[in-house]
Design a protein around this motif. Sequence first.
Motif, short mmCIF file in Angstrom:
data_model
loop_
_atom_site.label_atom_id
_atom_site.label_comp_id
_atom_site.label_asym_id
_atom_site.label_seq_id
_atom_site.Cartn_x
_atom_site.Cartn_y
_atom_site.Cartn_z
N ASP A 158 0.83 -1.21 0.00
CA ASP A 158 0.00 0.00 0.00
C ASP A 158 0.86 1.26 0.00
OD1 ASP A 158 -2.32 -1.52 0.12
OD2 ASP A 158 -2.34 -1.54 2.32
N LYS A 160 -1.83 4.09 -6.21
CA LYS A 160 -3.15 3.46 -6.22
C LYS A 160 -3.58 3.08 -7.63
CE LYS A 160 -5.62 7.88 -6.23
NZ LYS A 160 -6.56 8.74 -5.50
N GLU A 199 -2.48 11.79 0.91
CA GLU A 199 -3.50 10.83 0.51
C GLU A 199 -3.96 10.00 1.71
OE1 GLU A 199 -6.14 8.88 -1.88
OE2 GLU A 199 -4.95 10.64 -2.40
N LYS A 249 -6.63 11.22 4.34
CA LYS A 249 -8.05 11.26 3.95
C LYS A 249 -8.79 9.99 4.37
CE LYS A 249 -6.91 13.76 -0.30
NZ LYS A 249 -6.86 13.62 -1.79
N ALA A 250 -8.03 8.96 4.77
CA ALA A 250 -8.64 7.65 5.00
C ALA A 250 -9.17 7.49 6.42
CB ALA A 250 -7.62 6.55 4.70
N ALA A 263 -15.11 5.40 3.80
CA ALA A 263 -14.42 5.18 2.53
C ALA A 263 -15.41 4.89 1.42
CB ALA A 263 -13.44 4.01 2.68
N GLU A 313 -17.08 8.06 0.22
CA GLU A 313 -16.20 8.90 -0.61
C GLU A 313 -16.14 8.40 -2.06
OE1 GLU A 313 -12.18 9.22 0.79
OE2 GLU A 313 -11.48 10.06 -1.11
N PHE A 314 -16.19 7.08 -2.23
CA PHE A 314 -15.95 6.51 -3.56
C PHE A 314 -17.22 6.12 -4.32
CE2 PHE A 314 -11.74 6.30 -1.85
CZ PHE A 314 -10.89 6.35 -2.96
N GLY A 353 -10.49 2.83 -7.23
CA GLY A 353 -9.75 2.89 -5.96
C GLY A 353 -10.56 2.51 -4.75
N ASN A 381 -9.17 -0.70 -3.01
CA ASN A 381 -7.89 -0.44 -2.33
C ASN A 381 -8.09 0.35 -1.06
OD1 ASN A 381 -6.28 -1.80 -4.10
ND2 ASN A 381 -5.77 -0.01 -5.33
N ARG A 382 -8.93 1.40 -1.11
CA ARG A 382 -9.12 2.26 0.05
C ARG A 382 -9.75 1.48 1.21
NH1 ARG A 382 -9.86 7.56 1.20
NH2 ARG A 382 -8.05 7.85 -0.14
N VAL A 394 -7.84 0.65 4.94
CA VAL A 394 -8.26 1.06 6.28
C VAL A 394 -8.52 -0.16 7.17
CG1 VAL A 394 -9.16 3.30 5.58
CG2 VAL A 394 -10.71 1.35 5.64
#
Length: 471
Positions: free
Chosen positions: A118, A123, A215, A218-219, A415, A418-419, A428, A431-432, A436
């Motif tokens: 990671d 990403k 980056e 933000k998680a 997460a 957001e996506f 992404g 992955n995000r 987390v």
Amino acid sequence: MTSQREITISPTTRIEGHGKVTIILDEAGNVSDAYFYATEIRGFDYFLRGMEADRLPFIISRICGVCSTAHVLASVKAIENIYGTEITETAKKLREVLLMGQIISNHSLVFFFLILPDFWFSKEEDPSKRNAFQIMRENPEIGRKAIALRSFATKILDTIGKREVHIVSAIPGGLISPLKEKEREELLKAAKEACAITQEAVSLGKELFEKNWEEFRKAGDYKTHYMALTEDDATEFYEGKIRIINPEGAVYSEFTAQDYMKHIEEKRYEWTYAKFACLKTLGCQKGIVQVGPTARINVNRKAKTEFANKELEEFKRKFGSPAHATLLFDYARLIDLLYACERTRELLEDENITRTDTRVKVKPKGGIGTSVVEAPRGTLAHEYTLTRNGRLKSIKLIIPTQVNSAAINLNVKDAATEFIQKGEIKTGLLNRIEMVVRAYDPCIKCATRNVTDGLKVEIRNQEGKLLKILS
């Protein structure tokens, strides 16, 4: 008629055990809820009932192949609390080395094999290349150091614990045998090499973390309570008091292991086999608490070893105290790793660790005993009730992943929100969410113990005839 949709991520990868994420979308295609949950049941709370106390540590270690040493030590300490047994200083030192071996084993695995991809790759990188093996193809020296650290931890467990996995040397009253001088010298030499490797790993981790910080921040950034063992305001893993701080960093409560269950309560949800745990006085809405590497730094003012303390001070200067960003777990885990290597070296430099007084006689009796140690993922508690003839009447385990479960679920929902917007899924998302979840290093195997007290096991013959019901 509703038009809810579900998005499922199963299994979540590079974690210990089997987990699954389900994201619920509303009619507009936005996230209405999200869950990270355990998909398996182990049942240790049930089949251990009635077992003889002296067998408990050996069987309880099978709850996990990764953090079994922490479970064994919590188990023998709980039994010793019931018996009123005080072990020798030599036994305490050897047990602490075992616990440090556990931390080194777990944290080197997590850093090099689970989370480094990671940090290492962007990403946008091809998912098929985002793994430890690709990193080692590009930089074989990293692979050599990762294996060296894992080998050192295994050598500790094999030498002192008498097995590489599921140690058998720790018993109520101490350890079954002392450490020989030659063994001490060999482990000490390896400990010095491990300290040097870990300092390089910390430097690498910091470099990659700073590169990706904008980056990473933000998680998730949740202000919760934090809990960890402490002794003289310093990081402690084997003994000490349990301290809880509030989201602003003030001490909320501090208590001994024997009072742990007065402060922490469990909660069950029908959608997962993992129990949750929260602060009893605030309930599970306001009493979310986190444990593990970040919590250990937030709760304590210092570390007892030289270089880990320098890194801890730098961490606090950079991110404040308490620090809340979720991915800081990965940074703080490296400081844990450095501490464990340094502390192991310190303990092995003490020639008294080879004294032969590793075991005292115990006087079995009934009663209730609670113990706490810091496992790799955070504060681990065992509570046993023994009958007068030394059998287990009831057992309660509160696992670090249970305590972190509420925060993990908040992060997963955040997460996902957001996506995913209006039904569109940005690149992404996978992955995000997995990043987390991995930051908490959840141990699903240990945490999956939630069934109702009405659980029944039916035993039938090959014709299907009911022979017996166990409940």
